[in-house]
Design an enzyme around this catalytic site. Sequence first.
Site, PDB file in Angstrom:
ATOM      1  N   ASP A  27       0.166  -1.099  -0.075  1.00  0.00           N
ATOM      2  CA  ASP A  27      -0.213  -0.033   0.138  1.00  0.00           C
ATOM      3  C   ASP A  27       1.083   0.797  -0.025  1.00  0.00           C
ATOM      4  O   ASP A  27       1.913   1.659   0.481  1.00  0.00           O
ATOM      5  CB  ASP A  27      -0.859  -0.356   1.625  1.00  0.00           C
ATOM      6  CG  ASP A  27      -2.278   1.329   0.600  1.00  0.00           C
ATOM      7  OD1 ASP A  27      -2.945   1.955  -0.076  1.00  0.00           O
ATOM      8  OD2 ASP A  27      -2.383   1.203   1.775  1.00  0.00           O
TER       9      ASP A  27
ATOM     10  N   TYR B 213       1.089   5.456  -0.238  1.00  0.00           N
ATOM     11  CA  TYR B 213       0.848   6.721  -0.010  1.00  0.00           C
ATOM     12  C   TYR B 213       0.679   8.403  -0.611  1.00  0.00           C
ATOM     13  O   TYR B 213       1.866   9.008  -0.357  1.00  0.00           O
ATOM     14  CB  TYR B 213       1.487   6.694   1.186  1.00  0.00           C
ATOM     15  CG  TYR B 213       1.097   7.546   2.656  1.00  0.00           C
ATOM     16  CD1 TYR B 213      -0.305   8.057   3.453  1.00  0.00           C
ATOM     17  CD2 TYR B 213       1.816   8.580   3.049  1.00  0.00           C
ATOM     18  CE1 TYR B 213      -0.717   8.380   4.376  1.00  0.00           C
ATOM     19  CE2 TYR B 213       1.870   9.620   3.757  1.00  0.00           C
ATOM     20  CZ  TYR B 213       0.697   9.465   4.595  1.00  0.00           C
ATOM     21  OH  TYR B 213       0.020  11.252   5.893  1.00  0.00           O
TER      22      TYR B 213
ATOM     23  N   HIS C  94      -4.083  13.797   0.635  1.00  0.00           N
ATOM     24  CA  HIS C  94      -4.108  12.477   1.429  1.00  0.00           C
ATOM     25  C   HIS C  94      -3.213  13.127   2.488  1.00  0.00           C
ATOM     26  O   HIS C  94      -3.288  13.358   3.731  1.00  0.00           O
ATOM     27  CB  HIS C  94      -4.601  11.266   0.851  1.00  0.00           C
ATOM     28  CG  HIS C  94      -4.461  10.675   2.176  1.00  0.00           C
ATOM     29  ND1 HIS C  94      -5.328  10.380   3.177  1.00  0.00           N
ATOM     30  CD2 HIS C  94      -3.393   9.732   2.658  1.00  0.00           C
ATOM     31  CE1 HIS C  94      -5.173   9.526   4.353  1.00  0.00           C
ATOM     32  NE2 HIS C  94      -4.099   9.224   3.933  1.00  0.00           N
TER      33      HIS C  94
ATOM     34  N   ARG D  75       0.613  16.400  12.707  1.00  0.00           N
ATOM     35  CA  ARG D  75       1.886  16.352  13.376  1.00  0.00           C
ATOM     36  C   ARG D  75       1.965  18.140  12.895  1.00  0.00           C
ATOM     37  O   ARG D  75       1.322  18.351  13.715  1.00  0.00           O
ATOM     38  CB  ARG D  75       2.642  16.552  11.864  1.00  0.00           C
ATOM     39  CG  ARG D  75       3.061  14.563  12.485  1.00  0.00           C
ATOM     40  CD  ARG D  75       4.634  14.404  11.353  1.00  0.00           C
ATOM     41  NE  ARG D  75       3.828  13.888  10.302  1.00  0.00           N
ATOM     42  CZ  ARG D  75       3.157  13.430   9.786  1.00  0.00           C
ATOM     43  NH1 ARG D  75       3.495  11.974  10.372  1.00  0.00           N
ATOM     44  NH2 ARG D  75       2.916  13.327   8.851  1.00  0.00           N
TER      45      ARG D  75
ATOM     46  N   GLU E 139      -9.368   3.763  -2.175  1.00  0.00           N
ATOM     47  CA  GLU E 139      -8.230   3.330  -3.783  1.00  0.00           C
ATOM     48  C   GLU E 139      -7.854   2.971  -4.459  1.00  0.00           C
ATOM     49  O   GLU E 139      -9.478   2.269  -4.888  1.00  0.00           O
ATOM     50  CB  GLU E 139      -6.994   3.040  -2.263  1.00  0.00           C
ATOM     51  CG  GLU E 139      -6.737   2.878  -1.182  1.00  0.00           C
ATOM     52  CD  GLU E 139      -5.271   2.257  -0.683  1.00  0.00           C
ATOM     53  OE1 GLU E 139      -5.002   2.173  -1.371  1.00  0.00           O
ATOM     54  OE2 GLU E 139      -5.508   2.648   1.203  1.00  0.00           O
TER      55      GLU E 139
ATOM     56  N   ASP F 114      -8.712   0.765   1.892  1.00  0.00           N
ATOM     57  CA  ASP F 114      -7.998  -0.342   3.116  1.00  0.00           C
ATOM     58  C   ASP F 114      -8.561  -0.041   3.507  1.00  0.00           C
ATOM     59  O   ASP F 114      -8.172   1.251   4.228  1.00  0.00           O
ATOM     60  CB  ASP F 114      -6.175   0.069   2.459  1.00  0.00           C
ATOM     61  CG  ASP F 114      -5.945  -0.030   3.051  1.00  0.00           C
ATOM     62  OD1 ASP F 114      -5.226  -1.727   3.536  1.00  0.00           O
ATOM     63  OD2 ASP F 114      -4.848   0.953   3.750  1.00  0.00           O
TER      64      ASP F 114
ATOM     65  N   GLN G 189      -3.955   2.466  14.453  1.00  0.00           N
ATOM     66  CA  GLN G 189      -2.986   2.142  14.268  1.00  0.00           C
ATOM     67  C   GLN G 189      -2.508   3.033  15.106  1.00  0.00           C
ATOM     68  O   GLN G 189      -1.446   3.354  14.812  1.00  0.00           O
ATOM     69  CB  GLN G 189      -3.965   3.464  12.660  1.00  0.00           C
ATOM     70  CG  GLN G 189      -2.990   3.318  11.567  1.00  0.00           C
ATOM     71  CD  GLN G 189      -3.601   4.394  10.619  1.00  0.00           C
ATOM     72  OE1 GLN G 189      -5.102   4.167  10.390  1.00  0.00           O
ATOM     73  NE2 GLN G 189      -2.260   4.725   9.412  1.00  0.00           N
TER      74      GLN G 189
ATOM     75  N   TYR H 298       1.234   2.326  15.489  1.00  0.00           N
ATOM     76  CA  TYR H 298       2.153   2.444  14.306  1.00  0.00           C
ATOM     77  C   TYR H 298       3.698   3.382  14.365  1.00  0.00           C
ATOM     78  O   TYR H 298       4.420   2.471  13.544  1.00  0.00           O
ATOM     79  CB  TYR H 298       1.280   3.255  12.756  1.00  0.00           C
ATOM     80  CG  TYR H 298       1.876   5.132  12.884  1.00  0.00           C
ATOM     81  CD1 TYR H 298       1.921   5.985  12.662  1.00  0.00           C
ATOM     82  CD2 TYR H 298       1.193   5.729  14.108  1.00  0.00           C
ATOM     83  CE1 TYR H 298       3.042   7.129  12.984  1.00  0.00           C
ATOM     84  CE2 TYR H 298       1.330   6.917  14.740  1.00  0.00           C
ATOM     85  CZ  TYR H 298       2.251   8.036  13.502  1.00  0.00           C
ATOM     86  OH  TYR H 298       3.021   8.874  13.505  1.00  0.00           O
TER      87      TYR H 298
ATOM     88  N   LYS I  26      -4.648  -1.875   9.680  1.00  0.00           N
ATOM     89  CA  LYS I  26      -4.844  -2.470   8.022  1.00  0.00           C
ATOM     90  C   LYS I  26      -5.035  -3.531   8.423  1.00  0.00           C
ATOM     91  O   LYS I  26      -5.986  -3.705   7.082  1.00  0.00           O
ATOM     92  CB  LYS I  26      -3.603  -1.759   7.583  1.00  0.00           C
ATOM     93  CG  LYS I  26      -3.595  -0.077   8.027  1.00  0.00           C
ATOM     94  CD  LYS I  26      -3.726   0.839   7.303  1.00  0.00           C
ATOM     95  CE  LYS I  26      -3.753   2.022   7.081  1.00  0.00           C
ATOM     96  NZ  LYS I  26      -4.417   3.062   6.009  1.00  0.00           N
TER      97      LYS I  26
HETATM   98 MN    MN Z   1      -4.164   2.579   1.956  1.00  0.00          MN
END
Ligand code: MN
Length: 416
Positions: A126, A128, A133, A142, A201, A233, A240, A244, A253
Site C-alpha cells: 500500500d 501513500y 491526503h 503533526r 484507493e 483499504d 493504528q 504505528y 490495517k
Molecule cells: Mn491505505
Amino acid sequence: MKSWLEISSKSDFSIHNLPFGIFRHKKSIPHAGVAIGDYVIDLSVLFDQGSLKKEGIKKNVFEADALNDFISLGKDTGRKVRNRLIDLFGSDNSELRDNIDLKEKTLHKLKDVTMLLPVKPGNYTDFYSSLEHATNVGSMFRDPENPLLPNWKWLPVGYHGRASSIVVSGTPIQRPKGQIKLSENEPPVYAPTMALDFELEMAFITTNGKPLGQTILIEEAEEYIWGMVLFNDWSARDIQKWEYQPLGPFLGKSFASSVSPWVVFMDALEPFRVDGPGQNPPPLPYLRSAGMNNYDINLEVYLQPKGGKAVKICDTNFKYMYWNICQQLAHQSSNGCNIMAGDIYASGTISGPTSDSYGSMLELTWNGTMPFILPDGLERKFIDDGDTVIIKGYAGKNGIKISFGEVETTVLPAIL
Ligand code: MN
C-alpha cells in the site's frame, strides 16, 4: 467499435472495456471470464472449443479460481486474448454470433454468476501517494505548517500489507478489535475499534517481474502492470494511532481490504491518460517517468446505513495522484525485490483538493471533529456497524465509458 451483442449505452461493460474476472456460474467450478454488457464471456469454454487457438496459450488457464496463471503468461498474452474478444464480438464477425449452441455455452447472464476474488495475491503493498491526503493527515497529527515528512517528495512512501485478508466486493467484514489508548494517562485496552474507516484507493496488478536481485527500470514498468481494480483499504484509526511507531501500519490495517471483482486491462485505459501534477523537487533519475502516466478516472464513495439510502460522501479523481503507477513499481523494484503475477499494489488514499473530495472519513470529518449528518438525521464520525461502503469508478470520454464497477462492503459487529 460496435458489437453484435446488444449492449446498453449505460452499461459498465462496453466492447471498449472487456475487464477480466473470476466467476462461478450457478453451482459449477470457477472460471475466468470477461464482462460484456449484461453477460460474462466464459473463457474456459472458448478455450476448450478452440476459439482462443492463435493466442499461444498451451493449457486451459481459464479453468481456475484466480487469474494468476493467465496473468503469468504476460501482458502480451492478455492483450492477444482481449483483442481476440474485440474481434469475436465485433459487429462484422459472425463466428460466435451465428453459432447458437456455442453462444449459449459461452455467455452467462451477469445476474446468474457469483464473482470471486480475481487474483490470489502473493504480495500486497500500500502506497501513500496522494499529496492532498498526506497533507491532510500531516496537518491533523503533526504540523499544519509543515505537514509532509522530509522523504515524501523524494520517494513513493509505502508499506507491505497483508495479502491473506483481501476480500472481493460483497464480502462483509467484521469490526476489528485491538489495543486502543482511551486516554493519555491510562494503559491501553483491548476492544473493538471505535474509529473504523475506509480508504478510497485504486490498485494495479502485476505480471511476473524479474528474478530476485534485478530491478524493473521505470521505462520498463508498464510492461509489468497488467490491470487495475478499485480498492478499499479498511483502517482502524485508533488501533493504528497507538501501534504505528516506529515500524508503521500493522493490525490497524491487516484485518481486511476489499477489491472490485473486475480487473480492467491497461489497454482499455489508454484514452484516459493525462499528465500528473508537477513534481518538485525533480525525482531522482530512477524515478523519472516520461509521458502521461496519470489516468482520468472518476471516483465516488457512497455510505449506506442499515435500512437507509446510499448517500454520496466523496467525489474525486485518480488523476490527482502525485506519484504515478510507473514510479510506484520502479520504486518497489528498485532494491531488487521480485514482483509476482497477481501481486496487488494499492495507491494509498486518493484525496482531491476540495473538502468533498477526501477519500477517508478521517479527512471528511477531520478526525471526527466535524461529523456529517446523513439525510435521515444519523450522525457519522467513522463507519458504524451495519453501514455499507460502496466505491465506484469510471472513466468517460467521447462516448466511451470504461467502468470498474464497484467495491461494496458491509460492516458487521465485532465478534466478542
Ligand atoms: Mn491505505
